[in-house]
Write an enzyme that holds these catalytic residues in place. Structure first.
Site, PDB file in Angstrom:
ATOM      1  N   GLU A 261       6.447 -18.350   1.630  1.00  0.00           N
ATOM      2  CA  GLU A 261       5.666 -17.945   0.465  1.00  0.00           C
ATOM      3  C   GLU A 261       6.401 -18.382  -0.809  1.00  0.00           C
ATOM      4  OE1 GLU A 261       5.525 -13.723  -0.488  1.00  0.00           O
ATOM      5  OE2 GLU A 261       3.362 -13.918  -0.788  1.00  0.00           O
TER       6      GLU A 261
ATOM      7  N   LYS B 298       7.772   4.147  -7.986  1.00  0.00           N
ATOM      8  CA  LYS B 298       8.892   3.323  -8.443  1.00  0.00           C
ATOM      9  C   LYS B 298       8.304   1.958  -8.793  1.00  0.00           C
ATOM     10  CE  LYS B 298      11.827   0.504  -7.832  1.00  0.00           C
ATOM     11  NZ  LYS B 298      11.890  -0.707  -8.687  1.00  0.00           N
TER      12      LYS B 298
ATOM     13  N   GLU C 233       2.494  -3.525   2.697  1.00  0.00           N
ATOM     14  CA  GLU C 233       1.629  -4.605   2.202  1.00  0.00           C
ATOM     15  C   GLU C 233       2.559  -5.713   1.739  1.00  0.00           C
ATOM     16  OE1 GLU C 233      -1.473  -4.871   2.412  1.00  0.00           O
ATOM     17  OE2 GLU C 233      -2.377  -2.889   2.448  1.00  0.00           O
TER      18      GLU C 233
ATOM     19  N   CYS D 232      -0.465 -11.910  -3.561  1.00  0.00           N
ATOM     20  CA  CYS D 232      -0.090 -11.947  -2.151  1.00  0.00           C
ATOM     21  C   CYS D 232      -1.136 -12.680  -1.327  1.00  0.00           C
ATOM     22  CB  CYS D 232       0.083 -10.531  -1.639  1.00  0.00           C
ATOM     23  SG  CYS D 232      -1.301  -9.488  -2.060  1.00  0.00           S
TER      24      CYS D 232
HETATM   25  P1  NAD Z   1      10.209  -7.123  -3.855  1.00  0.00           P
HETATM   26  O1  NAD Z   1      10.164  -6.813  -2.428  1.00  0.00           O
HETATM   27  O2  NAD Z   1      11.392  -7.817  -4.390  1.00  0.00           O
HETATM   28  O3  NAD Z   1      10.048  -5.810  -4.729  1.00  0.00           O
HETATM   29  C1  NAD Z   1       8.979  -4.907  -4.598  1.00  0.00           C
HETATM   30  C2  NAD Z   1       9.435  -3.529  -5.031  1.00  0.00           C
HETATM   31  O4  NAD Z   1      10.438  -3.086  -4.136  1.00  0.00           O
HETATM   32  C3  NAD Z   1      10.049  -3.466  -6.427  1.00  0.00           C
HETATM   33  O5  NAD Z   1       9.656  -2.253  -7.040  1.00  0.00           O
HETATM   34  C4  NAD Z   1      11.531  -3.455  -6.134  1.00  0.00           C
HETATM   35  O6  NAD Z   1      12.299  -2.844  -7.141  1.00  0.00           O
HETATM   36  C5  NAD Z   1      11.572  -2.628  -4.866  1.00  0.00           C
HETATM   37  N1  NAD Z   1      12.759  -2.850  -4.033  1.00  0.00           N
HETATM   38  C6  NAD Z   1      13.551  -3.934  -3.951  1.00  0.00           C
HETATM   39  N2  NAD Z   1      14.570  -3.723  -3.074  1.00  0.00           N
HETATM   40  C7  NAD Z   1      14.397  -2.475  -2.584  1.00  0.00           C
HETATM   41  C8  NAD Z   1      15.103  -1.686  -1.622  1.00  0.00           C
HETATM   42  N3  NAD Z   1      16.193  -2.133  -1.005  1.00  0.00           N
HETATM   43  N4  NAD Z   1      14.626  -0.454  -1.359  1.00  0.00           N
HETATM   44  C9  NAD Z   1      13.517   0.015  -1.950  1.00  0.00           C
HETATM   45  N5  NAD Z   1      12.833  -0.670  -2.875  1.00  0.00           N
HETATM   46  C10 NAD Z   1      13.256  -1.914  -3.185  1.00  0.00           C
HETATM   47  O7  NAD Z   1       8.884  -7.931  -4.123  1.00  0.00           O
HETATM   48  P2  NAD Z   1       8.446  -8.590  -5.497  1.00  0.00           P
HETATM   49  O8  NAD Z   1       9.249  -9.835  -5.661  1.00  0.00           O
HETATM   50  O9  NAD Z   1       8.453  -7.566  -6.577  1.00  0.00           O
HETATM   51  O10 NAD Z   1       6.918  -8.934  -5.202  1.00  0.00           O
HETATM   52  C11 NAD Z   1       6.526 -10.109  -4.638  1.00  0.00           C
HETATM   53  C12 NAD Z   1       6.173  -9.924  -3.187  1.00  0.00           C
HETATM   54  O11 NAD Z   1       5.217  -8.880  -3.039  1.00  0.00           O
HETATM   55  C13 NAD Z   1       5.518 -11.132  -2.600  1.00  0.00           C
HETATM   56  O12 NAD Z   1       6.062 -11.382  -1.332  1.00  0.00           O
HETATM   57  C14 NAD Z   1       4.063 -10.735  -2.475  1.00  0.00           C
HETATM   58  O13 NAD Z   1       3.344 -11.415  -1.511  1.00  0.00           O
HETATM   59  C15 NAD Z   1       4.161  -9.294  -2.192  1.00  0.00           C
HETATM   60  N6  NAD Z   1       2.924  -8.577  -2.526  1.00  0.00           N
HETATM   61  C16 NAD Z   1       2.115  -8.141  -1.503  1.00  0.00           C
HETATM   62  C17 NAD Z   1       0.911  -7.510  -1.781  1.00  0.00           C
HETATM   63  C18 NAD Z   1       0.012  -7.032  -0.671  1.00  0.00           C
HETATM   64  O14 NAD Z   1      -0.869  -6.247  -0.933  1.00  0.00           O
HETATM   65  N7  NAD Z   1       0.185  -7.457   0.566  1.00  0.00           N
HETATM   66  C19 NAD Z   1       0.533  -7.310  -3.106  1.00  0.00           C
HETATM   67  C20 NAD Z   1       1.365  -7.762  -4.109  1.00  0.00           C
HETATM   68  C21 NAD Z   1       2.566  -8.397  -3.804  1.00  0.00           C
END
Ligand code: NAD
Length: 479
Positions: free
Chosen positions: A382, A175, A250, A284
């Site tokens: 963050e 997804k 992650e 991240c």
């Molecule tokens: P997000 O949590 O908003 O979304 C991530 C994914 O989750 C998207 O595909 C989104 O559609 C999906 N999602 C959202 N709500 C959901 C739900 N209720 N159920 C299932 N899936 C759902 O995060 P973002 O804004 O896309 O990304 C930014 C964040 O990701 C930052 O906090 C960043 O630090 C983190 N990140 C972490 C890593 C790591 O390896 N630790 C890598 C990249 C990004």
């Protein structure tokens, strides 16, 4: 290369969403719509999981590990060959500079190559129980793996988790983030062309709650790898509890980058800038909290702000130093944090707004907030944008205290020529990865993951293979 609309990829075929609905993906440099994307809902997720299950028990399980490996090696080579269309799509969709997109494409190829190499080498043990027993372990694939990925490194995150999952004999339902679905879909076509069996890799585009929510609560998935925010990670963990599914989380970071006065300051300035401004700070593991030893702080911040002010900001296709942030929402969020920081008493040294030459596009100039106090929101939360918060410390103990004084624990940078500072801190900082004298040091081969609210489980390196296998012990009594 860019199509007007994209359907879902399920069971080796392009299919419309059951609802017939679409959503748009937008170019963050121009705010123009790039393409219409099928809005997958729960029916589509059910179909994708069923296809992945069928492939898992059927054709994919019939392949020998060395045959799976060959397909994955082929995919790695194909990704390298298609670097230009893949990087181009990634830049259009996410805004990142083209050279960075190319690097991420090559790193994706490397994930498939690395894990292809492990497909026929990751095996169980035999355990000595004495003359009356033979005991050994099997490493079995978990089955259908769900991958919910964010928008900051869309293709690369897929490589990072899908490659070890497929290498160990699992199938995948992906997804992608709704902001950046294009490269996940392009990859689907490539895998089809290479002869991956139908159902091994499925992509359901759609919204978080709707498509992601259904996927994470689905009874017939066997594991969830989630990369994204802490807030969503918490929901995923609850969702995983519904059917007791294992999760790898992650999540975010607020990583300290610690500069001692004895460091090579020229290198440290360049690395600090890279640590926060690469991908417009949307990484991240970004070094978003700069901790500088007090006696060099003024000089360091002056040099860094000069560098930040000279960075070329522009549309990713022009290969600037820094592109826009990904979306209107992210743009507003980052600007809000810059305001909050100033209200909390921090000084805006440089940046803080959209550079004057742009009337549209989600561009934010490289920003530095100085004089930040450890307990303020901009030091704790963050921001996920090109905003560096600067804090100072007097000695190693204080640096450690500030470094560990947040809820996150993803990575930390340390710049010093004193091995005692470096190693004492490296062992005492609560983070999954420590970079000494080079920010983002490491590679696809090195394990990566969080302490504290940055999540748990390790991706990258051989450690990731454990996420996608179950250990079964077989004990035989000899009679
Ligand atoms: P997000 O949590 O908003 O979304 C991530 C994914 O989750 C998207 O595909 C989104 O559609 C999906 N999602 C959202 N709500 C959901 C739900 N209720 N159920 C299932 N899936 C759902 O995060 P973002 O804004 O896309 O990304 C930014 C964040 O990701 C930052 O906090 C960043 O630090 C983190 N990140 C972490 C890593 C790591 O390896 N630790 C890598 C990249 C990004």
């Amino acid at each position: 290369m860019l199509k007007q609309s994209y359907q879902l990829f399920i069971n080796g075929e392009w299919v419309p969403s059951r609802s017939g609905q679409w959503f748009e993906t937008v170019n963050p440099a121009t705010e123009e719509v790039l393409a219409q994307i099928a809005r997958g809902n729960k029916d589509d997720v059910h179909e994708a999981v069923a296809a992945a299950r069928q492939a898992f028990t059927g054709p994919w399980s019939q392949l020998k590990p060395k045959e799976r490996a060959r397909l994955l090696f082929d995919l790695a080579r194909a990704i390298e060959q298609q670097i230009e269309p893949l990087a181009h799509l990634e830049t259009l969709d996410s805004g990142k500079p083209l050279p960075l997109a190319r690097k991420e494409v090559l790193s994706t190829a490397r994930y498939f190559e690395y894990y292809a190499g492990a497909a026929d080498k990751f095996h169980g043990d035999s355990i000595p129980l004495g003359p009356d027993y033979v005991d050994f372990t099997l490493r079995e694939p978990v089955g259908v793996t769900a991958h919910i990925v964010p928008w900051n490194m869309p293709l690369n995150m897929i490589g990072r988790s899908v490659a070890p999952a497929l290498a160990t004999g699992n199938t995948a339902v992906v997804k992608p983030a709704e902001q950046t679905p294009l490269t996940a879909l392009y990859l689907a076509d490539m895998m089809n062309d290479l002869g991956f069996p139908a159902g091994v890799y499925n992509v359901v585009t759609g919204y978080g709650e709707e498509a992601g929510g259904t996927l994470s609560t689905h009874p017939d998935i066997d594991s969830i790898t989630f990369t994204g925010s802490v807030e969503t990670g918490r929901r995923i963990m609850h969702a995983a509890a519904t059917h007791i599914k294992p999760v790898v989380l992650e999540l975010g970071g607020k990583s300290p980058n610690i500069i001692f006065a004895d460091a090579d300051l020229e290198i440290a300035v360049a690395e600090a800038a890279k640590g926060i401004y690469a991908n417009s700070g949307q990484i991240c593991s970004a070094g978003s909290r700069l901790l500088v030893e007090k006696r060099v702080k003024e000089e360091f911040v002056a040099r860094l702000s000069q560098r930040a002010a000279q960075m070329r900001v522009g549309p990713g296709l022009d290969s600037p130093d820094m592109g826009p942030v990904v979306s209107q929402e992210q743009y507003e969020r980052v600007l809000d944090y810059i305001q909050i920081g100033q209200q909390e008493g921090a000084a805006l040294v440089t940046g803080g707004q959209r550079p004057a030459q742009f009337e549209r596009g989600y561009f934010i100039a490289p920003t530095i907030l100085d004089g930040v106090r450890p307990q303020t929101r901009v030091a704790q939360e963050e921001i996920f944008g090109p905003v560096l918060t600067v804090l100072t410390f007097e000695d190693e103990e204080e640096a450690l205290h500030i470094a560990n004084g947040v809820n996150y624990g993803l990575v930390a940078g340390i710049f010093t020529n004193n091995i005692n500072h470096a190693l004492r801190l490296a062992t005492r900082i609560k983070a999954g990865q420590i970079y000494i004298n080079e920010y983002f040091a490491g590679g696809e081969e090195t394990p990566f993951g969080g302490y504290k609210q940055s999540g748990f489980g390790r991706e990258k390196g051989l450690d990731a293979l454990h996420n996608y296998t179950q250990v079964k012990n077989i004990a035989i009594r000899l009679r």
